[in-house]
Design a protein around this motif. Structure first.
Motif, mmCIF file in Angstrom:
data_model
loop_
_atom_site.group_PDB
_atom_site.id
_atom_site.type_symbol
_atom_site.label_atom_id
_atom_site.label_comp_id
_atom_site.label_asym_id
_atom_site.label_seq_id
_atom_site.Cartn_x
_atom_site.Cartn_y
_atom_site.Cartn_z
ATOM 1 N N TYR A 56 0.751 -0.920 0.366
ATOM 2 C CA TYR A 56 0.608 0.199 0.013
ATOM 3 C C TYR A 56 0.420 1.216 -0.033
ATOM 4 C CZ TYR A 56 -2.665 4.282 1.990
ATOM 5 O OH TYR A 56 -3.044 5.324 2.041
ATOM 6 N N LEU A 57 1.953 1.464 0.616
ATOM 7 C CA LEU A 57 2.625 2.032 1.252
ATOM 8 C C LEU A 57 3.085 2.951 0.321
ATOM 9 C CD1 LEU A 57 4.024 1.927 4.482
ATOM 10 C CD2 LEU A 57 2.002 3.195 3.538
ATOM 11 N N ARG A 58 3.300 1.983 -0.596
ATOM 12 C CA ARG A 58 4.701 2.104 -2.295
ATOM 13 C C ARG A 58 3.715 2.586 -3.632
ATOM 14 N NH1 ARG A 58 7.519 -3.526 -1.471
ATOM 15 N NH2 ARG A 58 9.291 -2.893 -1.242
ATOM 16 N N PRO A 59 2.673 2.335 -3.358
ATOM 17 C CA PRO A 59 1.863 3.453 -4.243
ATOM 18 C C PRO A 59 1.400 4.369 -3.880
ATOM 19 C CG PRO A 59 1.027 1.480 -4.343
ATOM 20 C CD PRO A 59 2.185 1.043 -3.333
ATOM 21 N N ALA A 60 0.970 4.623 -2.637
ATOM 22 C CA ALA A 60 0.600 5.596 -1.990
ATOM 23 C C ALA A 60 1.764 6.751 -2.142
ATOM 24 C CB ALA A 60 -0.283 5.482 -1.076
ATOM 25 N N ALA A 61 2.890 6.557 -2.344
ATOM 26 C CA ALA A 61 4.246 7.710 -1.892
ATOM 27 C C ALA A 61 3.950 8.395 -3.437
ATOM 28 C CB ALA A 61 5.097 6.318 -1.252
ATOM 29 N N GLU A 62 3.872 7.013 -4.084
ATOM 30 C CA GLU A 62 4.190 7.672 -5.403
ATOM 31 C C GLU A 62 3.457 9.097 -5.815
ATOM 32 O OE1 GLU A 62 4.621 5.741 -10.109
ATOM 33 O OE2 GLU A 62 4.546 4.401 -8.641
ATOM 34 N N ILE A 63 1.924 8.101 -6.050
ATOM 35 C CA ILE A 63 0.813 9.101 -5.976
ATOM 36 C C ILE A 63 0.995 10.639 -5.405
ATOM 37 C CG2 ILE A 63 -1.325 9.918 -5.701
ATOM 38 C CD1 ILE A 63 -1.934 6.348 -6.251
ATOM 39 N N LEU A 64 1.500 9.994 -4.328
ATOM 40 C CA LEU A 64 1.053 11.870 -3.475
ATOM 41 C C LEU A 64 2.455 12.643 -3.721
ATOM 42 C CD1 LEU A 64 0.956 10.181 -0.059
ATOM 43 C CD2 LEU A 64 -0.921 11.598 -1.518
ATOM 44 N N THR A 65 3.709 11.760 -4.262
ATOM 45 C CA THR A 65 4.631 12.610 -4.968
ATOM 46 C C THR A 65 4.781 12.830 -6.031
ATOM 47 O OG1 THR A 65 6.123 10.525 -4.853
ATOM 48 C CG2 THR A 65 6.409 11.670 -2.745
ATOM 49 N N SER A 66 4.946 11.982 -6.926
ATOM 50 C CA SER A 66 5.145 12.043 -8.098
ATOM 51 C C SER A 66 3.361 12.590 -8.862
ATOM 52 C CB SER A 66 5.634 11.434 -8.919
ATOM 53 O OG SER A 66 6.671 10.623 -8.723
ATOM 54 N N GLY A 67 2.679 12.460 -8.210
ATOM 55 C CA GLY A 67 1.376 12.725 -8.850
ATOM 56 C C GLY A 67 0.673 11.449 -9.894
ATOM 57 N N VAL A 68 -0.605 11.624 -10.773
ATOM 58 C CA VAL A 68 -1.121 10.656 -11.921
ATOM 59 C C VAL A 68 -1.182 10.930 -13.332
ATOM 60 C CG1 VAL A 68 -2.749 9.226 -12.362
ATOM 61 C CG2 VAL A 68 -1.959 9.474 -10.437
ATOM 62 N N LEU A 69 -1.807 12.094 -13.618
ATOM 63 C CA LEU A 69 -2.038 13.194 -14.504
ATOM 64 C C LEU A 69 -1.013 14.245 -14.012
ATOM 65 C CD1 LEU A 69 -5.901 14.021 -14.091
ATOM 66 C CD2 LEU A 69 -5.106 12.140 -14.848
#
Length: 207
Positions: A181-194
């Protein structure tokens, strides 16, 4: 039969036991007698400090909010450089409170609105500190951002069984694996999606 701890120690033990048992079994299914036994005190002492189960429940809400606020404030004030190992260690310690929040959200409570308001208000304060320390990007809508992030996080707790099924991440069980859970959550919060273009490009005319 029961030891006589100091009032401060007794209150702390009662709160710890109540948060744990309410989170594991639910508020309705947990009696003050069971909480007293887990805390090593008499039921009369629980009533002396908190009056009723509802009073104890309110105190648990306040305890959980205060603990989250203190932990988050400390982490944000440390500045950049947080790592997943540190996040895992912190969440491992927080499992009883995560279970408690998950139960409260599912079972409902007359105090739920106040609990969520406190979580959002505290998040605004420690996120402002995080902006000053260089951990979080500034935003034109601090409250809107924190409302969305808080509700997203709490929604993950409610759907923890689906999170475990789909990713293998275990948020609530002691010793469960948090990294999926933490790996993708950290990526979303730091790098974003769009991409920036996705938000600024006007929609095409369907005609």
């Amino acid at each position: 039969m029961f030891s006589q701890p100091s009032p401060a120690s007794a209150r702390e033990r009662i709160l710890t036991a109540a948060v744990d048992l309410f989170g594991r079994h639910g508020v309705r299914s947990t009696s003050l007698k069971v909480i007293a036994a887990a805390a090593g005190v008499s039921p009369a002492l629980v009533i002396h400090h908190y009056g009723t189960k509802d009073g104890l429940r309110e105190a648990c809400d306040e305890h959980v909010v205060r603990t989250i606020r203190e932990a988050k404030t400390g982490a944000m004030a440390d500045g950049p450089g947080m790592d997943l190992v540190t996040l895992v260690a912190g969440m491992d310690d927080a499992r009883p409170m995560l279970r408690y929040l998950a139960r409260v959200l599912v079972e409902g409570s007359p105090h739920l609105d106040a609990l969520l308001d406190d979580l959002v208000d505290d998040a605004l304060e420690y996120t402002a500190e995080a902006e000053r320390s260089g951990v979080v990007r500034p935003t034109a809508d601090p409250r809107g951002r924190m409302v969305v992030l808080t509700l997203w996080s709490l929604g993950t707790l409610v759907l923890h069984e689906q999170l475990h099924r789909l990713l293998g991440a275990d948020l609530l069980d002691d010793g469960g694996d948090l990294l999926p859970y933490l790996r993708p959550a950290a990526e979303i919060l730091t790098s974003g999606v769009l991409t920036p273009e996705a938000l600024t490009t006007p929609p095409k005319d369907p005609s």
